[in-house]
Design a protein around this motif. Sequence first.
Motif, PDB file in Angstrom:
ATOM      1  N   GLY A 172       6.405   3.762   7.384  1.00  0.00           N
ATOM      2  CA  GLY A 172       6.646   4.518   6.168  1.00  0.00           C
ATOM      3  C   GLY A 172       7.978   4.169   5.551  1.00  0.00           C
ATOM      4  O   GLY A 172       8.343   2.997   5.455  1.00  0.00           O
TER       5      GLY A 172
ATOM      6  N   HIS B  12      10.880  11.718  -3.109  1.00  0.00           N
ATOM      7  CA  HIS B  12       9.515  12.013  -3.546  1.00  0.00           C
ATOM      8  C   HIS B  12       9.472  13.265  -4.407  1.00  0.00           C
ATOM      9  O   HIS B  12       8.534  14.058  -4.315  1.00  0.00           O
TER      10      HIS B  12
ATOM     11  N   THR C 144       7.882  11.743   3.315  1.00  0.00           N
ATOM     12  CA  THR C 144       6.458  11.815   2.964  1.00  0.00           C
ATOM     13  C   THR C 144       5.658  10.621   3.480  1.00  0.00           C
ATOM     14  O   THR C 144       4.612  10.783   4.118  1.00  0.00           O
ATOM     15  N   ASP C 145       6.151   9.418   3.238  1.00  0.00           N
ATOM     16  CA  ASP C 145       5.384   8.233   3.648  1.00  0.00           C
ATOM     17  C   ASP C 145       5.268   8.128   5.163  1.00  0.00           C
ATOM     18  O   ASP C 145       4.252   7.648   5.689  1.00  0.00           O
TER      19      ASP C 145
ATOM     20  N   GLY D 221       2.330   3.523   4.826  1.00  0.00           N
ATOM     21  CA  GLY D 221       2.295   4.637   3.895  1.00  0.00           C
ATOM     22  C   GLY D 221       3.192   4.439   2.677  1.00  0.00           C
ATOM     23  O   GLY D 221       3.359   5.332   1.865  1.00  0.00           O
ATOM     24  N   HIS D 222       3.786   3.231   2.564  1.00  0.00           N
ATOM     25  CA  HIS D 222       4.750   3.002   1.485  1.00  0.00           C
ATOM     26  C   HIS D 222       4.523   1.631   0.833  1.00  0.00           C
ATOM     27  O   HIS D 222       4.733   0.598   1.461  1.00  0.00           O
TER      28      HIS D 222
ATOM     29  N   HIS E 124       3.057   7.445  -6.767  1.00  0.00           N
ATOM     30  CA  HIS E 124       4.243   7.990  -6.110  1.00  0.00           C
ATOM     31  C   HIS E 124       4.473   9.456  -6.465  1.00  0.00           C
ATOM     32  O   HIS E 124       4.772   9.784  -7.606  1.00  0.00           O
TER      33      HIS E 124
ATOM     34  N   GLU F  79      -0.846  11.223  -4.387  1.00  0.00           N
ATOM     35  CA  GLU F  79      -0.095  11.270  -3.130  1.00  0.00           C
ATOM     36  C   GLU F  79       0.142  12.713  -2.683  1.00  0.00           C
ATOM     37  O   GLU F  79       0.129  13.017  -1.486  1.00  0.00           O
TER      38      GLU F  79
END
Lengths: 242, 242, 242, 242, 242, 242
Positions: C26, C31, C39-40, C109-110, C160, C165
């Motif tokens: 991530g 965010h 988050t990621d 995740g990114h 994003h 997301e």
Amino acid sequence: MKFELENSVEVKDKIRSFRAAILPIGAVEAHGPHLPLGTDNLLATRLADKLAERTESFVLPPFSYGQVWSLRNFPGSINVSNEALIRLLADIGESLYQQGFRIFIMLNGHLGNAVALKEVARMLYERVPELKVFYFFYPGTKEITAQVREASAAHSTYMHADEIETSYMLYLADEYVDMTKAIDGAPQIPIEADFTPTPWEEMTSSAVLGNATLATREKGETIIERSLEVMSEIVLRAKSSL
Amino acid sequence: MKFELENSVEVKDKIRSFRAAILPIGAVEAHGPHLPLGTDNLLATRLADKLAERTESFVLPPFSYGQVWSLRNFPGSINVSNEALIRLLADIGESLYQQGFRIFIMLNGHLGNAVALKEVARMLYERVPELKVFYFFYPGTKEITAQVREASAAHSTYMHADEIETSYMLYLADEYVDMTKAIDGAPQIPIEADFTPTPWEEMTSSAVLGNATLATREKGETIIERSLEVMSEIVLRAKSSL
Amino acid sequence: MKFELENSVEVKDKIRSFRAAILPIGAVEAHGPHLPLGTDNLLATRLADKLAERTESFVLPPFSYGQVWSLRNFPGSINVSNEALIRLLADIGESLYQQGFRIFIMLNGHLGNAVALKEVARMLYERVPELKVFYFFYPGTKEITAQVREASAAHSTYMHADEIETSYMLYLADEYVDMTKAIDGAPQIPIEADFTPTPWEEMTSSAVLGNATLATREKGETIIERSLEVMSEIVLRAKSSL
Amino acid sequence: MKFELENSVEVKDKIRSFRAAILPIGAVEAHGPHLPLGTDNLLATRLADKLAERTESFVLPPFSYGQVWSLRNFPGSINVSNEALIRLLADIGESLYQQGFRIFIMLNGHLGNAVALKEVARMLYERVPELKVFYFFYPGTKEITAQVREASAAHSTYMHADEIETSYMLYLADEYVDMTKAIDGAPQIPIEADFTPTPWEEMTSSAVLGNATLATREKGETIIERSLEVMSEIVLRAKSSL
Amino acid sequence: MKFELENSVEVKDKIRSFRAAILPIGAVEAHGPHLPLGTDNLLATRLADKLAERTESFVLPPFSYGQVWSLRNFPGSINVSNEALIRLLADIGESLYQQGFRIFIMLNGHLGNAVALKEVARMLYERVPELKVFYFFYPGTKEITAQVREASAAHSTYMHADEIETSYMLYLADEYVDMTKAIDGAPQIPIEADFTPTPWEEMTSSAVLGNATLATREKGETIIERSLEVMSEIVLRAKSSL
Amino acid sequence: MKFELENSVEVKDKIRSFRAAILPIGAVEAHGPHLPLGTDNLLATRLADKLAERTESFVLPPFSYGQVWSLRNFPGSINVSNEALIRLLADIGESLYQQGFRIFIMLNGHLGNAVALKEVARMLYERVPELKVFYFFYPGTKEITAQVREASAAHSTYMHADEIETSYMLYLADEYVDMTKAIDGAPQIPIEADFTPTPWEEMTSSAVLGNATLATREKGETIIERSLEVMSEIVLRAKSSL
């Protein structure tokens, strides 16, 4: 406007006046039976000439070696690493800045170079922040291409030796196209190809990723001219903001 | 014999038959008022064409960016580092080997590249020992040049935009020479220049390192043809020993 | 199935049995006001757990630092270079191979990591060709996302802290979402952003690239479950082909 | 105080207030039958939480991959190179500085990382001299450990899965310890091991470097609390000198 | 036994017979008023001569440049980076292996080199596994030093220009010692020095880390001879196991 | 004037007074039956002493490991890469500048190092432009050598263990020469050797590139003294321009 044909005495003032340099970047890579290995170089160079004319920019000698990992095992492909490509192009950019240029356009004719070019642009953003760097790979053509194309695309991102790229060649460099050898090569691309390293010989023997027989000069002209408009606008906007 | 104009289908057999690839390597660099910035690229490319013809070899697209440390501050020069140059050329060499080539000739038109090319050749000697690698910078011309030249050389090693190089251009690419602008630029080169980093702006404002007005097409032809003989012989010997 | 909770004595046989390791990757990155910096990481980790369950794979400790060039100037972002990322992940992959793994899944995740992961996969393809390497960033979700979404996408590629997301988070890690702070942040993204380095602070102050208020757990579940199906299928196919 | 659970809007002021970030660094490495592969990660993370509380610092997401050359051939170990580790951690440190942090604490749970961390600290000392960087591996515990331990140490420097480290785990993460599997593994370590590369499989089959059965929660608490005092003092002193 | 005084014709058989090469490695570094900058070079070289005699090994020309980060700002210190040191010493090791050596002893007189030497040894372990590589920094002297010393050590690891190192010099190279200038320089070393980069000028102005006035030739002899025994034993054991 | 025999207290003022440091650089390399492996080190060191005397400069400890690619397969040669050499020497140069030196003379006794030294000088030109860097390999000797020599040179550039180099040794270090073993080794060097990597074992078994039996102390003195004059003049001129 070919930079390398200028002489050192007169070029200084011209750099100050033009401010923008266009580097055509391509590759030597298999493009099926109907297109030459240097297709991406020819397209980038011809496109650069047109863009230079519309934006009063210099065209640098083409950079003819690209990252062709996916097709490196096809006859005639010459592959260089992202790492080497990045270093060399960053050196060129930095040197152009030292020479007085303030806009550096990497006009890319080969999708495999995209990663390297973006990295180069970011490097230069740190090293010489006053240099505006662009990387173009047929920008602004998504919608017009969807309208123009007859066959559906073999892949959402890749465009290679197919209806579209062959049309580009018919518009920009038709003396190097042999349409009698054009084929319909659209392969089944396995879903894994987007998520794991997949040399293209696993999915095609011709390297033609679509129906090249549908290519026409008109299609090429329509898309290329749209892209030229987009690029010209961006470059001119950058120039006027210097 | 231009490699990039071949198509992927037919090129495979030709590689097997030719076995040798010639890469013209030059630079974008100030060459005085009478010669273009791309002089070294033009010379390397034209020479490569002639050598290819005599040895049945492929000519690759030119590599037009060189290490021009000494002249990098002159208007129009584009400088890249030895390090970047080495990596990229070594990648090309390795890829040529994978493609089936067994002889790789780096035909160099710019002395500043000599260090990088020798290092590349040694790297490839380790990585792909079956590839025979040559680096040529007007080989075999020392004696003939001494005979032909009228003015004495400004320096024992450097030859730049002077009687000799201008003669090369008159023979190989005279459409880009403007002899009306040729000057006698021979500078006093301080002895330190051989032993400490010395940008050329410290010793010349024109970048002309000799008397360019003495250049003739005949001088160029005499030396270049001698060099071509030497190179042809070496390449043909290498081919016959494969 | 958490690899790091195994002990060395028992893990050997399990590796031989599972053959597949999932690395959640991530970033620490801004965010917006309603989602955490991690988050990621949270998404990648939760997704990895689910994928591991369906494919009998090990989950490795998450790799929580990513390339966040575009958002690096936003409060809380931690940026690492592609170069460092590539080296370290390639080391992990090679070590996994030495340990007996034959499938290495980088569950990303990114989006900013995508370039590095592809390069890592190609490196490993050369170094340890028997290791099958996958890089996943929500694969197979393009069509379903188009159906599910209410607001149009701010950008064709970037997703994003937006409706989508945020929906993922509501499905996978809702304890870290504060919907009362969700905003509609869709910025005007200048066309240049795709062609020149463009830090996001030039186009948004919130880092929210869409209308986060439209996010729902159901949307997240629909898309994520589809992606899980696609990934599971690919991993199981790879396992059965060992 | 978990940094990745903060949101970008609020984190800015908190960084300004806290100034210090703690990065737990461990490894995935064989730790015998009674301790999990992630022992060093668990210890570093738990210790980081305690140190953060006492010093009002942020805890970053753990960095779970370390240099485990000596044990890399044991089942379950994942090894990364010093070189990759150094680059990545230096990137993190530099980014933290850009974010406004002025104290960066690498809280290390794995001795094999010590060389890399010291190099990182020196790099950052040059690049961002205003960032105070600490590398901690149970500092200040030498004397107290000598008092507490019952069995003598197997080696003057190494501590691995033995009485001491197992005691740490019993204090900080006992839910992951299985004392029924603890063994007395003290090997004979050849004198050469200090002077020549010596993979540990040459001297132990269990990777337990001492008598793990003697471990107690109390021993762990005594040593760990001492170390926490030392670290807290150093960090608080650094904070007050900002 | 000085390798560089051999000639190429006779050396081949001697390499086959000796199999072991000793490289003295030191540094140019401030050592207070009573010891020369080259103290570590002198000690390493003299020690190497003695070890070579006892083990029938070749002594290579000394490597006189080391990593002296901590003292680099003291007058006379010459600092090189770990990275450069590692590459160069690894090259030497690999070349020695190609020449037929099977034991490579890096006899180190400067603690700051220890990290680099260990890394070199591990690199060579991968590249040329049949070469046995040792790194020695006064091995086996811990206990005897504790017995011999009168003043307590200023630091648990560092030994610099103090009672002990000065004694070494009095035994091995007393012609370069000026005891009339010896001082008692033991500084207060802050606890932070072990956990954060700390140039020594922050804690001492003399670079003498102890009471040099207590140095005697006898102390030096006692410790050095013990270390020589340990080293000889290890080298001879390695030789007999070839 | 040996730098490493100075002490740190007194050296500071001397550096300020001398300003110039001479680094003797050689190699360990086969030099036939009559000269030792360390010939280049001996020559560089002795020459450095003489130059230091005439110019009031410091002599640094010799750097005894060079790039000996061509002769690396001869018994006794130790080869290091250009890359490693460049990094390490650049570090030394930068450190000398930090110490207050303003002139750095790399006194080279081995031609194979020439490429690396020039690159080092250019690097330092960027990094520490106030440091004047010289690289000397018997400068100013071309004409005098042509006059003095009896046998013609085996090659236009290479001079190795022949009449000339042996004469140098007879003048500077005759205690290491065994003229009874001197031979006439002049080989036929194929023309290709200048254009493709050519290990010397392909053209000579003795590594003697000329007629060593013609060497005399007088010839050596004549050439070396001329070179010393040239070097002294350059160094003194540089000093007076500080």
